[in-house]
Design a protein around this motif. Structure first.
Motif, PDB file in Angstrom:
ATOM      1  N   ASN A  31       0.822  -1.214   0.000  1.00 10.88           N
ATOM      2  CA  ASN A  31       0.000   0.000   0.000  1.00 10.88           C
ATOM      3  C   ASN A  31       0.854   1.261   0.000  1.00 10.88           C
ATOM      4  OD1 ASN A  31      -2.437  -1.380  -0.049  1.00 10.88           O
ATOM      5  ND2 ASN A  31      -2.621  -1.434   2.176  1.00 10.88           N
ATOM      6  N   THR A  32       1.923   1.241   0.794  1.00 12.22           N
ATOM      7  CA  THR A  32       2.813   2.399   0.853  1.00 12.22           C
ATOM      8  C   THR A  32       3.464   2.653  -0.497  1.00 12.22           C
ATOM      9  OG1 THR A  32       3.257   2.034   3.200  1.00 12.22           O
ATOM     10  CG2 THR A  32       4.858   3.350   1.978  1.00 12.22           C
ATOM     11  N   PHE A  33       3.870   1.597  -1.166  1.00 11.78           N
ATOM     12  CA  PHE A  33       4.495   1.722  -2.480  1.00 11.78           C
ATOM     13  C   PHE A  33       3.574   2.454  -3.448  1.00 11.78           C
ATOM     14  CE2 PHE A  33       4.947  -0.036  -6.800  1.00 11.78           C
ATOM     15  CZ  PHE A  33       6.272   0.270  -7.067  1.00 11.78           C
ATOM     16  N   TRP A  34       2.328   2.055  -3.491  1.00 12.21           N
ATOM     17  CA  TRP A  34       1.396   2.675  -4.431  1.00 12.21           C
ATOM     18  C   TRP A  34       1.050   4.099  -4.029  1.00 12.21           C
ATOM     19  CZ3 TRP A  34       0.815   1.188  -9.132  1.00 12.21           C
ATOM     20  CH2 TRP A  34       1.099  -0.144  -9.459  1.00 12.21           C
ATOM     21  N   GLU A  35       1.020   4.365  -2.738  1.00 10.67           N
ATOM     22  CA  GLU A  35       0.790   5.745  -2.296  1.00 10.67           C
ATOM     23  C   GLU A  35       1.924   6.657  -2.753  1.00 10.67           C
ATOM     24  OE1 GLU A  35       0.339   5.363   1.880  1.00 10.67           O
ATOM     25  OE2 GLU A  35      -1.654   4.458   1.764  1.00 10.67           O
ATOM     26  N   LEU A  36       3.154   6.154  -2.691  1.00  8.47           N
ATOM     27  CA  LEU A  36       4.292   6.957  -3.138  1.00  8.47           C
ATOM     28  C   LEU A  36       4.200   7.269  -4.625  1.00  8.47           C
ATOM     29  CD1 LEU A  36       7.223   5.220  -1.244  1.00  8.47           C
ATOM     30  CD2 LEU A  36       6.469   7.572  -0.934  1.00  8.47           C
ATOM     31  N   LEU A  37       3.664   6.341  -5.383  1.00  9.65           N
ATOM     32  CA  LEU A  37       3.560   6.536  -6.824  1.00  9.65           C
ATOM     33  C   LEU A  37       2.426   7.474  -7.216  1.00  9.65           C
ATOM     34  CD1 LEU A  37       4.114   2.986  -8.353  1.00  9.65           C
ATOM     35  CD2 LEU A  37       5.767   4.797  -8.001  1.00  9.65           C
ATOM     36  N   THR A  38       1.373   7.478  -6.422  1.00 14.39           N
ATOM     37  CA  THR A  38       0.152   8.131  -6.895  1.00 14.39           C
ATOM     38  C   THR A  38      -0.325   9.303  -6.048  1.00 14.39           C
ATOM     39  OG1 THR A  38      -1.213   6.551  -5.644  1.00 14.39           O
ATOM     40  CG2 THR A  38      -0.638   5.957  -7.906  1.00 14.39           C
ATOM     41  N   GLU A  39       0.179   9.432  -4.829  1.00 20.26           N
ATOM     42  CA  GLU A  39      -0.331  10.473  -3.938  1.00 20.26           C
ATOM     43  C   GLU A  39       0.157  11.850  -4.378  1.00 20.26           C
ATOM     44  OE1 GLU A  39      -2.559  12.146  -1.952  1.00 20.26           O
ATOM     45  OE2 GLU A  39      -2.588  10.125  -1.085  1.00 20.26           O
ATOM     46  N   SER A  40      -0.733  12.816  -4.363  1.00 18.61           N
ATOM     47  CA  SER A  40      -0.367  14.183  -4.736  1.00 18.61           C
ATOM     48  C   SER A  40      -0.514  15.159  -3.567  1.00 18.61           C
ATOM     49  CB  SER A  40      -1.229  14.667  -5.908  1.00 18.61           C
ATOM     50  OG  SER A  40      -2.606  14.575  -5.588  1.00 18.61           O
ATOM     51  N   ASP A  41      -1.297  14.789  -2.550  1.00 19.84           N
ATOM     52  CA  ASP A  41      -1.440  15.652  -1.383  1.00 19.84           C
ATOM     53  C   ASP A  41      -0.127  15.685  -0.605  1.00 19.84           C
ATOM     54  OD1 ASP A  41      -3.351  17.047   0.682  1.00 19.84           O
ATOM     55  OD2 ASP A  41      -2.196  15.563   1.830  1.00 19.84           O
ATOM     56  N   ARG A  42       0.357  16.871  -0.312  1.00 20.73           N
ATOM     57  CA  ARG A  42       1.682  17.050   0.286  1.00 20.73           C
ATOM     58  C   ARG A  42       1.816  16.339   1.623  1.00 20.73           C
ATOM     59  NH1 ARG A  42       3.035  22.392   2.708  1.00 20.73           N
ATOM     60  NH2 ARG A  42       5.248  22.420   3.291  1.00 20.73           N
ATOM     61  N   ARG A  43       0.834  16.496   2.502  1.00 17.53           N
ATOM     62  CA  ARG A  43       0.929  15.898   3.830  1.00 17.53           C
ATOM     63  C   ARG A  43       0.838  14.379   3.756  1.00 17.53           C
ATOM     64  NH1 ARG A  43      -2.464  14.399   8.048  1.00 17.53           N
ATOM     65  NH2 ARG A  43      -4.331  14.978   6.891  1.00 17.53           N
ATOM     66  N   ARG A  44      -0.094  13.876   2.962  1.00 15.01           N
ATOM     67  CA  ARG A  44      -0.243  12.421   2.857  1.00 15.01           C
ATOM     68  C   ARG A  44       0.976  11.788   2.191  1.00 15.01           C
ATOM     69  NH1 ARG A  44      -5.900  13.569   1.787  1.00 15.01           N
ATOM     70  NH2 ARG A  44      -5.543  13.407  -0.453  1.00 15.01           N
ATOM     71  N   LEU A  45       1.575  12.522   1.245  1.00 17.70           N
ATOM     72  CA  LEU A  45       2.777  12.005   0.596  1.00 17.70           C
ATOM     73  C   LEU A  45       3.932  11.900   1.591  1.00 17.70           C
ATOM     74  CD1 LEU A  45       4.245  11.065  -1.920  1.00 17.70           C
ATOM     75  CD2 LEU A  45       4.717  13.456  -2.478  1.00 17.70           C
ATOM     76  N   LEU A  46       4.066  12.892   2.461  1.00 17.16           N
ATOM     77  CA  LEU A  46       5.110  12.836   3.489  1.00 17.16           C
ATOM     78  C   LEU A  46       4.864  11.681   4.453  1.00 17.16           C
ATOM     79  CD1 LEU A  46       5.682  16.601   4.338  1.00 17.16           C
ATOM     80  CD2 LEU A  46       7.372  15.014   3.405  1.00 17.16           C
ATOM     81  N   HIS A  47       3.600  11.477   4.789  1.00 20.02           N
ATOM     82  CA  HIS A  47       3.249  10.353   5.659  1.00 20.02           C
ATOM     83  C   HIS A  47       3.642   9.034   4.995  1.00 20.02           C
ATOM     84  CE1 HIS A  47      -0.063   8.048   8.053  1.00 20.02           C
ATOM     85  NE2 HIS A  47       1.129   7.905   8.587  1.00 20.02           N
ATOM     86  N   SER A  48       3.347   8.908   3.709  1.00 21.46           N
ATOM     87  CA  SER A  48       3.711   7.694   2.978  1.00 21.46           C
ATOM     88  C   SER A  48       5.227   7.541   2.892  1.00 21.46           C
ATOM     89  CB  SER A  48       3.116   7.730   1.562  1.00 21.46           C
ATOM     90  OG  SER A  48       1.708   7.750   1.607  1.00 21.46           O
ATOM     91  N   THR A  49       5.917   8.658   2.709  1.00 22.79           N
ATOM     92  CA  THR A  49       7.378   8.620   2.648  1.00 22.79           C
ATOM     93  C   THR A  49       7.960   8.083   3.951  1.00 22.79           C
ATOM     94  OG1 THR A  49       7.467  10.477   1.098  1.00 22.79           O
ATOM     95  CG2 THR A  49       9.463  10.008   2.359  1.00 22.79           C
ATOM     96  N   MET A  50       7.418   8.529   5.067  1.00 21.87           N
ATOM     97  CA  MET A  50       7.919   8.051   6.356  1.00 21.87           C
ATOM     98  C   MET A  50       7.607   6.571   6.559  1.00 21.87           C
ATOM     99  SD  MET A  50       9.797  10.129   7.865  1.00 21.87           S
ATOM    100  CE  MET A  50       9.984   8.986   9.235  1.00 21.87           C
ATOM    101  N   ARG A  51       6.433   6.141   6.136  1.00 25.26           N
ATOM    102  CA  ARG A  51       6.108   4.716   6.265  1.00 25.26           C
ATOM    103  C   ARG A  51       7.049   3.881   5.400  1.00 25.26           C
ATOM    104  NH1 ARG A  51       0.567   5.959   5.771  1.00 25.26           N
ATOM    105  NH2 ARG A  51       0.411   4.735   3.861  1.00 25.26           N
ATOM    106  N   ALA A  52       7.341   4.385   4.204  1.00 31.26           N
ATOM    107  CA  ALA A  52       8.275   3.677   3.325  1.00 31.26           C
ATOM    108  C   ALA A  52       9.668   3.651   3.946  1.00 31.26           C
ATOM    109  CB  ALA A  52       8.320   4.360   1.959  1.00 31.26           C
ATOM    110  N   LEU A  53      10.075   4.762   4.521  1.00 28.12           N
ATOM    111  CA  LEU A  53      11.395   4.842   5.147  1.00 28.12           C
ATOM    112  C   LEU A  53      11.506   3.849   6.298  1.00 28.12           C
ATOM    113  CD1 LEU A  53      14.061   6.420   5.035  1.00 28.12           C
ATOM    114  CD2 LEU A  53      13.059   8.085   6.609  1.00 28.12           C
ATOM    115  N   GLU A  54      10.461   3.758   7.094  1.00 31.57           N
ATOM    116  CA  GLU A  54      10.470   2.823   8.216  1.00 31.57           C
ATOM    117  C   GLU A  54      10.514   1.380   7.728  1.00 31.57           C
ATOM    118  OE1 GLU A  54       7.039   4.009  10.407  1.00 31.57           O
ATOM    119  OE2 GLU A  54       8.048   5.691  11.392  1.00 31.57           O
ATOM    120  N   HIS A  55       9.818   1.100   6.636  1.00 29.88           N
ATOM    121  CA  HIS A  55       9.858  -0.253   6.079  1.00 29.88           C
ATOM    122  C   HIS A  55      11.258  -0.577   5.561  1.00 29.88           C
ATOM    123  CE1 HIS A  55       8.435  -3.855   3.929  1.00 29.88           C
ATOM    124  NE2 HIS A  55       9.315  -3.488   3.016  1.00 29.88           N
ATOM    125  N   ILE A  56      11.813   0.342   4.786  1.00 29.10           N
ATOM    126  CA  ILE A  56      13.124   0.118   4.187  1.00 29.10           C
ATOM    127  C   ILE A  56      14.200  -0.058   5.252  1.00 29.10           C
ATOM    128  CG2 ILE A  56      14.943   1.286   2.862  1.00 29.10           C
ATOM    129  CD1 ILE A  56      12.674   2.474   1.126  1.00 29.10           C
TER     130      ILE A  56
END
Length: 295
Positions: A31-56
């Motif tokens: 889910n995080t992967f697809w959010e990074l690809l498709t999210e355009s809202d600035r705050r939600r994109l940052l949230h997804s970035t942090m979730r991806a960072l924590e996963h990685i």
């Protein structure tokens, strides 16, 4: 309708990002992967970035502790001669940047952007991530200098192999972190812009890419076994992670989808290797898959 190229690019990038040493199962990242690809809202994109960072970064602490355990012996070896003073300095730099990176990462994690409607938290996280990426650049450069210097000192390779191996493992995590800084390394942004305009196409892209990923994950052990019969001294962790993702995807198609022409699968793999891999990736992937197709 998304093209086969778009689907395969998305699948390869997912396989690359989610294939982590000591990390969570790949499905946890979907889910995080697809959010990074498709999210355009600035705050939600940052949230997804942090979730991806924590996963990685799952598994990073173990690699860092491993490096810390191995470093004293390496530093002692390098202290034995003034000829190794530069190498010793580079290793000390690596350790310093590793510590700075960890501290900055923890700062990023403490910023509650997922709960914040205020602009302040969003701005704080953007600034904190920018600093993290800057440290990442310095850290990666220091690691590469140390590893390259070791390659020029054959008398040190064996004794310093444990610490070098730990540094390489940490760098593989960093390579994925840098993809969060450079989203253009994900599938072509022009393609995504077009797909975002059609909700149906975007749903189809995810459905088809997820289906392809599921096929690879289902047959991963079988695919790796077949690759091991072709690649001398095969071990997945020894192969460049991008090449590994492309090989697994394409080998899986060769082995499980007889309706596809082997030449088409191999040519598509070469195109993926040229776009996402190193200068040698195309030849390497071509050679392995050609042997697999003929076996």
């Amino acid at each position: 309708m998304p093209s086969r190229r778009q689907i395969r690019e998305a699948a390869v990038q997912f396989l690359y990002c989610s294939d982590l040493e000591g990390g969570a199962p790949a499905a946890d990242y979907r889910n995080t992967f697809w959010e990074l690809l498709t999210e355009s809202d600035r705050r939600r994109l940052l949230h997804s970035t942090m979730r991806a960072l924590e996963h990685i970064c799952q598994g990073r602490l173990d690699r860092l502790l491993e490096l810390s355990d191995r470093s004293p012996q390496a530093l002692a070896r390098l202290s034995a001669s003034t000829d190794f003073a530069i190498l010793k300095h580079e290793l000390q730099l690596v350790l310093r940047y590793e510590s700075e990176w960890t501290m900055q990462y923890n700062i990023c994690r403490k910023i509650p952007v997922h709960d914040a409607d205020q602009e302040t938290a969003v701005t704080q996280l953007e600034v904190a991530l920018k600093k993290l990426y800057a440290i990442e650049h310095d850290l990666s450069a220091a690691r590469n200098r140390f590893i390259n210097a070791i390659d020029d000192q054959p008398q040190l390779r064996n004794s310093l192999e444990p610490v070098t191996a730990s540094i390489r493992r940490l760098q593989r995590i960093s390579d994925r972190v840098r993809m969060l800084e450079k989203p253009e390394n994900f599938p072509d942004q022009t393609d995504l812009k077009h797909l975002r305009e059609s909700h149906v196409d975007l749903i189809e892209l995810r459905r088809d890419a997820d289906s392809l990923v599921d096929l690879v994950l289902k047959h991963k052990a079988e695919v790796d076994k077949s690759l091991a019969e072709i690649i001398t001294n095969f071990a997945p962790e020894r192969i460049d992670p991008v090449d590994r993702a492309i090989l697994r995807l394409s080998a899986c198609e060769l082995m499980t989808r007889p309706e596809l022409s082997p030449n088409i699968v191999i040519n598509e793999a070469i195109d993926l290797a040229k776009k996402f891999g190193s200068n040698d990736s195309g030849r390497f992937v071509n050679g392995i898959l050609d042997q697999l197709a003929k076996s």
